[in-house]
Design a protein around this motif. Structure first.
Motif, mmCIF file in Angstrom:
data_model
loop_
_atom_site.group_PDB
_atom_site.id
_atom_site.type_symbol
_atom_site.label_atom_id
_atom_site.label_comp_id
_atom_site.label_asym_id
_atom_site.label_seq_id
_atom_site.Cartn_x
_atom_site.Cartn_y
_atom_site.Cartn_z
ATOM 1 N N PRO A 233 42.082 66.810 48.363
ATOM 2 C CA PRO A 233 42.533 66.147 47.135
ATOM 3 C C PRO A 233 41.344 65.661 46.311
ATOM 4 N N ILE A 234 41.612 65.273 45.093
ATOM 5 C CA ILE A 234 40.630 64.551 44.289
ATOM 6 C C ILE A 234 40.765 63.075 44.646
ATOM 7 N N TYR A 235 39.639 62.392 44.796
ATOM 8 C CA TYR A 235 39.660 60.990 45.222
ATOM 9 C C TYR A 235 39.364 60.058 44.050
ATOM 10 N N TYR A 236 39.951 58.876 44.135
ATOM 11 C CA TYR A 236 39.743 57.818 43.143
ATOM 12 C C TYR A 236 39.626 56.522 43.925
ATOM 13 N N HIS A 237 38.389 56.049 44.102
ATOM 14 C CA HIS A 237 38.163 54.798 44.837
ATOM 15 C C HIS A 237 37.945 53.664 43.831
ATOM 16 N N HIS A 238 38.796 52.657 43.931
ATOM 17 C CA HIS A 238 38.760 51.544 42.985
ATOM 18 C C HIS A 238 38.150 50.291 43.614
ATOM 19 N N GLY A 239 37.936 49.283 42.800
ATOM 20 C CA GLY A 239 37.368 48.029 43.274
ATOM 21 C C GLY A 239 38.324 47.259 44.170
ATOM 22 N N THR A 267 54.957 34.090 40.768
ATOM 23 C CA THR A 267 55.655 35.219 40.164
ATOM 24 C C THR A 267 54.770 36.465 40.259
ATOM 25 N N PRO A 268 55.339 37.647 40.049
ATOM 26 C CA PRO A 268 54.499 38.851 40.029
ATOM 27 C C PRO A 268 53.359 38.754 39.030
ATOM 28 N N GLU A 269 53.614 38.161 37.858
ATOM 29 C CA GLU A 269 52.545 38.030 36.869
ATOM 30 C C GLU A 269 51.425 37.133 37.386
ATOM 31 N N ASP A 270 51.777 36.110 38.184
ATOM 32 C CA ASP A 270 50.748 35.269 38.806
ATOM 33 C C ASP A 270 49.864 36.114 39.733
ATOM 34 N N ILE A 271 50.490 37.042 40.441
ATOM 35 C CA ILE A 271 49.742 37.905 41.359
ATOM 36 C C ILE A 271 48.765 38.781 40.582
ATOM 37 N N TRP A 272 49.228 39.347 39.460
ATOM 38 C CA TRP A 272 48.326 40.199 38.665
ATOM 39 C C TRP A 272 47.191 39.384 38.067
ATOM 40 N N ASP A 273 47.466 38.135 37.719
ATOM 41 C CA ASP A 273 46.377 37.268 37.232
ATOM 42 C C ASP A 273 45.340 37.060 38.341
ATOM 43 N N MET A 274 45.803 36.884 39.583
ATOM 44 C CA MET A 274 44.874 36.710 40.701
ATOM 45 C C MET A 274 44.038 37.962 40.932
ATOM 46 N N THR A 275 44.681 39.114 40.871
ATOM 47 C CA THR A 275 43.926 40.354 41.102
ATOM 48 C C THR A 275 42.877 40.559 40.019
ATOM 49 N N ARG A 276 43.204 40.201 38.782
ATOM 50 C CA ARG A 276 42.223 40.337 37.708
ATOM 51 C C ARG A 276 41.065 39.349 37.884
ATOM 52 N N ALA A 277 41.388 38.176 38.384
ATOM 53 C CA ALA A 277 40.353 37.139 38.528
ATOM 54 C C ALA A 277 39.370 37.435 39.650
ATOM 55 N N PHE A 278 39.863 38.107 40.716
ATOM 56 C CA PHE A 278 39.018 38.286 41.892
ATOM 57 C C PHE A 278 38.636 39.735 42.183
ATOM 58 N N SER A 279 39.003 40.655 41.289
ATOM 59 C CA SER A 279 38.639 42.072 41.502
ATOM 60 C C SER A 279 37.151 42.292 41.246
ATOM 61 N N LYS A 280 36.554 43.094 42.132
ATOM 62 C CA LYS A 280 35.118 43.434 41.984
ATOM 63 C C LYS A 280 34.907 44.884 42.376
#
Length: 280
Positions: A233-239, A267-280
């Motif tokens: 497959p083609i791979y896509y490795h994300h942060g 809420t789910p939106e709270d979770i997405w805010d967390m992922t945006r804040a701590f993604s590297k």
């Protein structure tokens, strides 16, 4: 075009898994493709049904949808024994009784370490084990890495993710000092390194979208694909989602478990805010 999200139910999903799921499902949506859900629960020593059910509940709460039926790997142990059996037939896999302690003390796996290395006997033991609900073997099975590399030609894979973008020569990741990798564990009779690539082939996965922490596992999986004649497959490795200490989240971080956060009123939106804040 098809990708997959393939969690292992060894604990509750945390916000790092939420990010991984979002990356896979969003990738599929952007490409007009399909994202499958696969439960990778071959490790019956750690996986639990309650965690599998929690995966379904967490992903549903986050708003994801997936085609049915879901492939649950523990229902297909014979499928993962067959590729290993073929490698035994080709003289590319061998039994190994060395323990982690043995290897730590300097002993190295080698095809000649076991006196009783009869391929037909080993294969019969493997296939018999795979018929059990909780397979196990009297030994591990290892890939003869130098011999395997000799049997194939050029070996490469493409990564289109933001971290490792480019065409990679998989051979450059292997070293003459590498231990021969385990392709069937003694305690579960199979391994992730076989089951994952095998199901990617079976399910016609064209793109593997996953965290950058799995990038270094890719060359061995590409080698397995080449040996078995499966397309790569083609791979896509994300942060990744990291904690304040710069460490990847694990299932031991119960304070970030989706179930706990949901119960606490997030809420789910709270979770997405967390992922945006701590993604590297």
């Amino acid at each position: 075009m098809r990708t997959r999200f393939a969690p292992s139910p060894t604990g509750f999903l945390h916000i790092g898994h939420a990010l991984a799921a979002k990356e896979a499902f969003d990738f599929a949506q952007a490409k007009g493709a399909q994202c499958l859900l696969r439960i990778e629960d071959t490790d019956h020593t750690r996986c639990k049904e309650e965690f599998t059910q929690s995966i379904y509940a967490d992903l549903d709460w986050l708003g994801f949808d997936w085609p049915l039926p879901v492939r649950v790997q523990s229902q297909y142990y014979p499928d993962y024994a067959k590729p290993v059996s073929k490698l035994i037939d080709r003289g590319l896999a061998y039994p190994c009784e060395l323990t982690r302690k043995d290897i730590k003390e300097g002993k190295r796996p080698h095809p000649d370490n076991m006196k009783d290395n009869n391929g037909s006997v080993i294969r019969a033991e493997l296939l018999k084990s795979a018929q059990q609900d909780r397979p196990s073997l009297p030994f591990a099975l290892r890939l003869n890495l130098p011999k395997a590399l000799e049997t194939i030609g050029p070996l490469s894979f493409e990564d289109i993710g933001p971290i490792h973008k480019g065409i990679h020569d998989a051979r450059e990741f292997f070293d003459q000092n590498d231990l021969d990798p385990v392709i069937a564990r003694k305690d579960i009779g199979c391994s992730y390194m076989i089951a994952g690539p095998r199901d990617d082939w079976k399910q016609e996965i064209s793109h593997v979208v996953r965290g950058a922490d799995l990038f270094n596992e890719t060359p061995l999986q590409v080698l397995i694909q080449a040996l078995m004649g499966w397309p790569t497959p083609i791979y896509y490795h994300h942060g990744l989602v990291m904690n304040e200490a710069g460490e990847k989240l694990s299932k031991r971080n119960l304070d970030t478990a989706l179930q706990s956060l949901r119960d606490a009123g997030q809420t789910p939106e709270d979770i997405w805010d967390m992922t945006r804040a701590f993604s590297k």
